[in-house]
Design a protein around this motif. Structure first.
Motif, PDB file in Angstrom:
ATOM      1  N   ILE A 179     -11.807  -1.828  -2.306  1.00 28.81           N
ATOM      2  CA  ILE A 179     -10.872  -0.834  -1.791  1.00 28.81           C
ATOM      3  C   ILE A 179      -9.500  -0.846  -2.514  1.00 28.81           C
ATOM      4  CG2 ILE A 179      -9.383   0.019   0.184  1.00 28.81           C
ATOM      5  CD1 ILE A 179     -11.678  -1.518   2.038  1.00 28.81           C
ATOM      6  N   VAL A 180      -9.149   0.350  -2.902  1.00 23.49           N
ATOM      7  CA  VAL A 180      -7.777   0.303  -3.656  1.00 23.49           C
ATOM      8  C   VAL A 180      -6.818   1.171  -2.950  1.00 23.49           C
ATOM      9  CG1 VAL A 180      -6.853   1.480  -5.922  1.00 23.49           C
ATOM     10  CG2 VAL A 180      -9.210   0.440  -6.024  1.00 23.49           C
ATOM     11  N   SER A 181      -5.593   0.460  -2.985  1.00 20.01           N
ATOM     12  CA  SER A 181      -4.386   0.999  -2.296  1.00 20.01           C
ATOM     13  C   SER A 181      -3.392   1.385  -3.501  1.00 20.01           C
ATOM     14  CB  SER A 181      -3.915  -0.001  -1.384  1.00 20.01           C
ATOM     15  OG  SER A 181      -2.791   0.629  -0.616  1.00 20.01           O
ATOM     16  N   LEU A 182      -2.976   2.719  -3.380  1.00 24.63           N
ATOM     17  CA  LEU A 182      -2.103   3.335  -4.285  1.00 24.63           C
ATOM     18  C   LEU A 182      -0.778   3.627  -3.265  1.00 24.63           C
ATOM     19  CD1 LEU A 182      -4.445   5.171  -6.530  1.00 24.63           C
ATOM     20  CD2 LEU A 182      -3.399   2.898  -7.142  1.00 24.63           C
ATOM     21  N   ASN A 183       0.446   3.524  -3.939  1.00 22.17           N
ATOM     22  CA  ASN A 183       1.554   3.933  -2.873  1.00 22.17           C
ATOM     23  C   ASN A 183       2.704   4.512  -3.802  1.00 22.17           C
ATOM     24  OD1 ASN A 183       0.380   1.993  -0.770  1.00 22.17           O
ATOM     25  ND2 ASN A 183       0.770   0.792  -2.308  1.00 22.17           N
ATOM     26  N   CYS A 184       3.336   5.402  -2.828  1.00 23.58           N
ATOM     27  CA  CYS A 184       4.553   5.992  -3.493  1.00 23.58           C
ATOM     28  C   CYS A 184       5.578   5.920  -2.397  1.00 23.58           C
ATOM     29  CB  CYS A 184       4.341   7.360  -3.939  1.00 23.58           C
ATOM     30  SG  CYS A 184       3.477   7.759  -5.600  1.00 23.58           S
ATOM     31  N   THR A 185       6.830   5.678  -2.894  1.00 24.47           N
ATOM     32  CA  THR A 185       7.954   6.032  -1.971  1.00 24.47           C
ATOM     33  C   THR A 185       8.782   7.055  -2.523  1.00 24.47           C
ATOM     34  OG1 THR A 185       9.330   4.431  -3.043  1.00 24.47           O
ATOM     35  CG2 THR A 185       7.982   3.432  -1.233  1.00 24.47           C
TER      36      THR A 185
ATOM     37  N   LYS B  36       9.549   7.031   4.736  1.00 19.75           N
ATOM     38  CA  LYS B  36       9.275   7.646   3.336  1.00 19.75           C
ATOM     39  C   LYS B  36       8.301   7.055   2.391  1.00 19.75           C
ATOM     40  CE  LYS B  36      13.915   9.346   3.662  1.00 19.75           C
ATOM     41  NZ  LYS B  36      14.585   8.580   4.700  1.00 19.75           N
ATOM     42  N   TYR B  37       7.148   6.963   2.851  1.00 17.84           N
ATOM     43  CA  TYR B  37       5.970   6.273   2.154  1.00 17.84           C
ATOM     44  C   TYR B  37       4.732   7.033   2.313  1.00 17.84           C
ATOM     45  CZ  TYR B  37       3.520   1.827   0.991  1.00 17.84           C
ATOM     46  OH  TYR B  37       2.686   0.617   0.322  1.00 17.84           O
ATOM     47  N   ILE B  38       4.047   7.032   1.077  1.00 17.21           N
ATOM     48  CA  ILE B  38       2.618   7.745   1.148  1.00 17.21           C
ATOM     49  C   ILE B  38       1.646   6.811   0.409  1.00 17.21           C
ATOM     50  CG2 ILE B  38       3.789  10.004   1.461  1.00 17.21           C
ATOM     51  CD1 ILE B  38       2.715  10.351  -1.572  1.00 17.21           C
ATOM     52  N   SER B  39       0.380   6.779   0.897  1.00 19.63           N
ATOM     53  CA  SER B  39      -0.576   5.857   0.160  1.00 19.63           C
ATOM     54  C   SER B  39      -1.829   6.744  -0.094  1.00 19.63           C
ATOM     55  CB  SER B  39      -1.080   4.877   1.242  1.00 19.63           C
ATOM     56  OG  SER B  39       0.045   4.100   1.460  1.00 19.63           O
ATOM     57  N   LEU B  40      -2.641   6.395  -0.994  1.00 19.02           N
ATOM     58  CA  LEU B  40      -3.886   6.847  -1.299  1.00 19.02           C
ATOM     59  C   LEU B  40      -4.800   5.732  -1.343  1.00 19.02           C
ATOM     60  CD1 LEU B  40      -5.859   9.163  -2.025  1.00 19.02           C
ATOM     61  CD2 LEU B  40      -5.519   8.541  -4.389  1.00 19.02           C
ATOM     62  N   PHE B  41      -5.862   5.596  -0.655  1.00 16.01           N
ATOM     63  CA  PHE B  41      -6.983   4.588  -0.401  1.00 16.01           C
ATOM     64  C   PHE B  41      -8.164   5.141  -0.896  1.00 16.01           C
ATOM     65  CE2 PHE B  41      -4.445   1.690   2.036  1.00 16.01           C
ATOM     66  CZ  PHE B  41      -3.551   2.403   2.693  1.00 16.01           C
ATOM     67  N   ILE B  42      -8.721   4.513  -1.752  1.00 12.58           N
ATOM     68  CA  ILE B  42     -10.012   4.665  -2.403  1.00 12.58           C
ATOM     69  C   ILE B  42     -10.916   3.536  -1.813  1.00 12.58           C
ATOM     70  CG2 ILE B  42     -11.516   5.092  -4.580  1.00 12.58           C
ATOM     71  CD1 ILE B  42      -8.783   5.667  -6.147  1.00 12.58           C
ATOM     72  N   ARG B  43     -12.020   4.107  -1.121  1.00 13.00           N
ATOM     73  CA  ARG B  43     -13.102   3.175  -0.698  1.00 13.00           C
ATOM     74  C   ARG B  43     -14.297   3.087  -1.931  1.00 13.00           C
ATOM     75  NH1 ARG B  43     -11.766   5.938   3.555  1.00 13.00           N
ATOM     76  NH2 ARG B  43     -13.433   7.285   3.237  1.00 13.00           N
ATOM     77  N   ASP B  44     -14.910   1.798  -1.874  1.00 12.53           N
ATOM     78  CA  ASP B  44     -16.106   1.775  -2.707  1.00 12.53           C
ATOM     79  C   ASP B  44     -15.845   2.112  -3.870  1.00 12.53           C
ATOM     80  OD1 ASP B  44     -19.553   3.064  -2.705  1.00 12.53           O
ATOM     81  OD2 ASP B  44     -18.637   1.199  -3.274  1.00 12.53           O
TER      82      ASP B  44
END
Lengths: 114, 113
Positions: free
Chosen positions: A18-24, A70-78
């Motif tokens: 599982i990948v977690s990508l973030n921006c503030t 003020k935080y956004i995330s993108l999760f990529i499963r598998d």
């Protein structure tokens, strides 16, 4: 303070992780949030688009927006090797005009290893 | 699936020369944009265009830059006298009237020598 901050990585994960990508961001007027994927020397490809706060899911991808932080995330499963790319966050305000200029993060380089 | 197209894919020019970068947006879109990305840097907004006029332009978009939608399908970016620092990938994007998703073309790599 920069308007949008994103850790450029690189981020390396094994296939299936599982990948977690973030921006503030600093501008509280931002209302629309996007995630784009960019392969080397190609144009950005829209992955997810979210308005205001909350979650949005599309297949293996989930986008989250927390406006209070003020935080956004993108999760990529598998995660798959084909997910190897640079992931850019972008955002824009809701205004009365016809301007929808996107403000971008630097992008996070992701490598998914088989 | 409709897509934004851009020509040429790579343009090499001498400093001081004029270049025209061409884009064909998605046909039912009404909002058009140019962005650029210098290698290793963020994507930067240049200009937005709606209803045959510029909606907003950035500080980068000075008098050397102009945009045009000459025939209802093409959308062009002209740089009158190129500088070394204009070397970058230039992306065209388009969007529908009431949505904010922007769809990008593959880009034109501009190299100024």
């Amino acid at each position: 303070q920069k308007e949008v901050e994103q850790d450029p990585g690189p981020l390396s994960v094994p296939e299936g992780a599982i990948v977690s990508l973030n921006c503030t961001y600093s501008n509280s007027a931002f209302q629309y949030f996007m995630w784009y994927r960019q392969y080397s020397r190609k144009g950005p490809e829209l992955l997810m688009y979210t308005y205001s706060s909350g979650n949005k899911e599309d297949g293996r991808f989930t986008a989250q927006v927390d406006k209070s932080s003020k935080y956004i995330s993108l999760f990529i499963r598998d995660s798959q090797p084909s997910d190897s790319a640079t992931y850019l966050c972008a955002m824009t305000t809701l205004n009365a005009g016809n301007n929808r200029k996107l403000i971008w993060g630097l992008g996070t380089s992701l490598a998914v290893n088989p | 699936e409709p897509e934004v197209t851009q020509t040429p894919s790579h343009q090499v020019t001498q400093m001081g020369q004029e270049v025209i970068l061409r884009c064909v947006p998605i046909s039912n879109h009404l909002y058009f944009y140019w962005y650029r990305q210098i290698l290793g840097q963020k994507v930067e907004f240049l200009v937005s265009f709606y209803n045959n006029e510029i909606s907003e332009k950035s500080e980068i978009f000075d008098d050397q830059f102009s945009v045009e939608r000459p025939d209802g399908s093409n959308f062009t970016l002209k740089i009158r006298s190129t500088k070394l620092e204009d070397s970058a990938m230039y992306f065209c994007a388009s969007g529908r009237a009431s949505y904010n998703e922007q769809f990008f073309g593959p880009g034109t790599r501009l190299t100024v020598l």
